[in-house]
Enzyme design. Structure first.
Site, PDB file in Angstrom:
ATOM      1  N   SER A 169       0.879  -1.170   0.000  1.00  0.00           N
ATOM      2  CA  SER A 169       0.000   0.000   0.000  1.00  0.00           C
ATOM      3  C   SER A 169       0.916   1.219   0.000  1.00  0.00           C
ATOM      4  O   SER A 169       2.110   1.100   0.299  1.00  0.00           O
ATOM      5  CB  SER A 169      -0.843  -0.026   1.284  1.00  0.00           C
ATOM      6  OG  SER A 169      -1.402   1.245   1.561  1.00  0.00           O
ATOM      7  N   TYR A 221      -1.913  -1.440  10.411  1.00  0.00           N
ATOM      8  CA  TYR A 221      -1.870  -1.572   8.943  1.00  0.00           C
ATOM      9  C   TYR A 221      -0.539  -1.050   8.406  1.00  0.00           C
ATOM     10  O   TYR A 221       0.119  -1.701   7.586  1.00  0.00           O
ATOM     11  CB  TYR A 221      -3.038  -0.780   8.359  1.00  0.00           C
ATOM     12  CG  TYR A 221      -3.305  -0.978   6.887  1.00  0.00           C
ATOM     13  CD1 TYR A 221      -3.985  -2.109   6.420  1.00  0.00           C
ATOM     14  CD2 TYR A 221      -2.911  -0.021   5.945  1.00  0.00           C
ATOM     15  CE1 TYR A 221      -4.259  -2.276   5.072  1.00  0.00           C
ATOM     16  CE2 TYR A 221      -3.174  -0.188   4.593  1.00  0.00           C
ATOM     17  CZ  TYR A 221      -3.866  -1.314   4.161  1.00  0.00           C
ATOM     18  OH  TYR A 221      -4.137  -1.481   2.821  1.00  0.00           O
TER      19      TYR A 221
HETATM   20  P1  NAD Z   1     -11.693  -6.420  -0.043  1.00  0.00           P
HETATM   21  O1  NAD Z   1     -12.271  -6.311   1.305  1.00  0.00           O
HETATM   22  O2  NAD Z   1     -12.486  -6.032  -1.234  1.00  0.00           O
HETATM   23  O3  NAD Z   1     -11.161  -7.913  -0.290  1.00  0.00           O
HETATM   24  C1  NAD Z   1     -10.375  -8.587   0.661  1.00  0.00           C
HETATM   25  C2  NAD Z   1     -10.568 -10.082   0.469  1.00  0.00           C
HETATM   26  O4  NAD Z   1      -9.670 -10.740   1.405  1.00  0.00           O
HETATM   27  C3  NAD Z   1     -11.978 -10.577   0.801  1.00  0.00           C
HETATM   28  O5  NAD Z   1     -12.436 -11.431  -0.243  1.00  0.00           O
HETATM   29  C4  NAD Z   1     -11.821 -11.347   2.108  1.00  0.00           C
HETATM   30  O6  NAD Z   1     -12.710 -12.437   2.253  1.00  0.00           O
HETATM   31  C5  NAD Z   1     -10.369 -11.818   1.990  1.00  0.00           C
HETATM   32  N1  NAD Z   1      -9.774 -12.143   3.276  1.00  0.00           N
HETATM   33  C6  NAD Z   1      -9.821 -11.415   4.430  1.00  0.00           C
HETATM   34  N2  NAD Z   1      -9.182 -12.066   5.418  1.00  0.00           N
HETATM   35  C7  NAD Z   1      -8.712 -13.219   4.873  1.00  0.00           C
HETATM   36  C8  NAD Z   1      -7.975 -14.316   5.386  1.00  0.00           C
HETATM   37  N3  NAD Z   1      -7.594 -14.362   6.672  1.00  0.00           N
HETATM   38  N4  NAD Z   1      -7.651 -15.330   4.553  1.00  0.00           N
HETATM   39  C9  NAD Z   1      -8.052 -15.303   3.265  1.00  0.00           C
HETATM   40  N5  NAD Z   1      -8.765 -14.297   2.717  1.00  0.00           N
HETATM   41  C10 NAD Z   1      -9.090 -13.274   3.519  1.00  0.00           C
HETATM   42  O7  NAD Z   1     -10.317  -5.572   0.035  1.00  0.00           O
HETATM   43  P2  NAD Z   1      -9.383  -4.914  -1.083  1.00  0.00           P
HETATM   44  O8  NAD Z   1      -9.537  -3.452  -0.982  1.00  0.00           O
HETATM   45  O9  NAD Z   1      -9.542  -5.588  -2.399  1.00  0.00           O
HETATM   46  O10 NAD Z   1      -7.948  -5.260  -0.451  1.00  0.00           O
HETATM   47  C11 NAD Z   1      -7.091  -6.253  -0.980  1.00  0.00           C
HETATM   48  C12 NAD Z   1      -5.669  -5.930  -0.559  1.00  0.00           C
HETATM   49  O11 NAD Z   1      -5.294  -4.664  -1.092  1.00  0.00           O
HETATM   50  C13 NAD Z   1      -5.456  -5.829   0.957  1.00  0.00           C
HETATM   51  O12 NAD Z   1      -4.215  -6.413   1.304  1.00  0.00           O
HETATM   52  C14 NAD Z   1      -5.406  -4.331   1.201  1.00  0.00           C
HETATM   53  O13 NAD Z   1      -4.677  -3.991   2.338  1.00  0.00           O
HETATM   54  C15 NAD Z   1      -4.731  -3.877  -0.067  1.00  0.00           C
HETATM   55  N6  NAD Z   1      -4.925  -2.458  -0.389  1.00  0.00           N
HETATM   56  C16 NAD Z   1      -6.189  -1.957  -0.559  1.00  0.00           C
HETATM   57  C17 NAD Z   1      -6.341  -0.618  -0.864  1.00  0.00           C
HETATM   58  C18 NAD Z   1      -7.691   0.002  -1.064  1.00  0.00           C
HETATM   59  O14 NAD Z   1      -7.755   1.235  -1.060  1.00  0.00           O
HETATM   60  N7  NAD Z   1      -8.750  -0.759  -1.249  1.00  0.00           N
HETATM   61  C19 NAD Z   1      -5.213   0.211  -1.002  1.00  0.00           C
HETATM   62  C20 NAD Z   1      -3.954  -0.345  -0.818  1.00  0.00           C
HETATM   63  C21 NAD Z   1      -3.824  -1.679  -0.516  1.00  0.00           C
END
Ligand code: NAD
Length: 260
Positions: free
Chosen positions: A142, A155
């Protein structure tokens, strides 16, 4: 096709960024594994790929559980013959000021982001090594792998930690042509972010609109969210790159929020 027949495990691929990465990899010829805590949603995502002519399977995986990770990776190897690409993407967000952060939540955050990255890497590496075809491991970092924000101590700590793991895996992987890199997205409008907007508004005492305009997008060059497609394009670059020239790196994709 950039990923012709490559076996690509994407954790947290039932939703958001991971789901788009899975769809993109499948369009590029990859055999995609939707690995998620939510098996029902993972099956729906895999079915969608199969209906569009791609190849995908769903596996149940809690990335914090070593037995589940190892069992799921073994099932992938049995079904598809190996592992070429791992995207360690599963993640959640919990926000509190440090002095109010419940220790249980701190441990949960570090476990999902760091134990999850470690356990999935550990499970996939022997298969990549024994196949002798190289491989690509991609960690979902991130902007918070480089920068801090209030309320996000766990985080930010976990996302910074992924860069250390990535650099070590890149050094150990060199002789096997196994590359490791980190993607560092800015804010992307997924369920993870939608949940944070009201929480941050409450914690910071500002409106939800101000959270979006000032806290989330205030330091971008154009006030725009990064999209799941933007992140998936970077994942495709890291997954399909042909040599060890691109390893041990972290790439920020954020509309200019945090320039290194
Ligand atoms: P999201 O909530 O849409 O999807 C996350 C997925 O991870 C879900 O399907 C959930 O069931 C799964 N998950 C959660 N805990 C789990 C576990 N213990 N084992 C297996 N699966 C698990 O979130 P997103 O925004 O798509 O985030 C995905 C990644 O991107 C994360 O690592 C997040 O930190 C990172 N990220 C997101 C953003 C943002 O702005 N959305 C920005 C930077 C980084």
């Amino acid at each position: 096709m950039k990923l012709d027949h490559k076996v690509c495990i994407v954790t947290g691929a039932a939703s958001g960024i991971g789901r788009e990465i899975a769809n993109t990899f499948a369009r590029e010829g990859g055999k995609v594994v939707i690995a998620d805590l939510n098996l029902e949603a993972a099956r729906v995502a895999a079915q969608e790929i199969e209906s569009s002519g791609g190849t995908a399977m769903a596996v149940a995986m809690d990335v914090t559980n070593e037995d589940q990770v190892n069992t799921a990776v073994a099932a992938v190897v049995a079904a598809y013959g190996g592992v070429d690409v791992l995207v360690s993407n599963a993640g959640v967000q919990i926000v509190h000021p440090v002095e109010e952060f419940p220790f249980a939540d701190w441990k949960k955050m570090l476990s999902i982001h760091l134990d999850g990255a470690f356990l999935t890497t550990k499970a996939c590496l022997p298969h990549m090594q024994s196949a002798g075809k190289g491989g690509s491991i991609i960690y979902m970092g991130s902007v918070h792998s480089k920068e801090a924000s209030a309320l996000k101590s766990a985080y930010v700590t976990a996302k910074h930690g992924l860069i250390g793991l990535c650099k070590t895996v890149a050094k150990e992987g060199g002789k096997h042509r196994i590359r490791a890199n980190v993607i560092c997205p800015g804010f992307v409008r997924t369920p993870l972010v939608d949940k944070q907007i009201p929480e941050q508004a409450k914690a910071l005492g500002i409106s939800e609109d101000e959270v979006v305009r000032k806290v989330m997008l205030g330091e971008t060059v154009d006030g725009e969210f990064t999209t799941v497609q933007d992140v998936a394009e970077v994942a495709l670059l890291f997954a399909g790159f042909g040599s060890n020239a691109l390893t041990g790196q972290s790439l920020v994709v954020s509309h200019g929020w945090f320039m290194q």
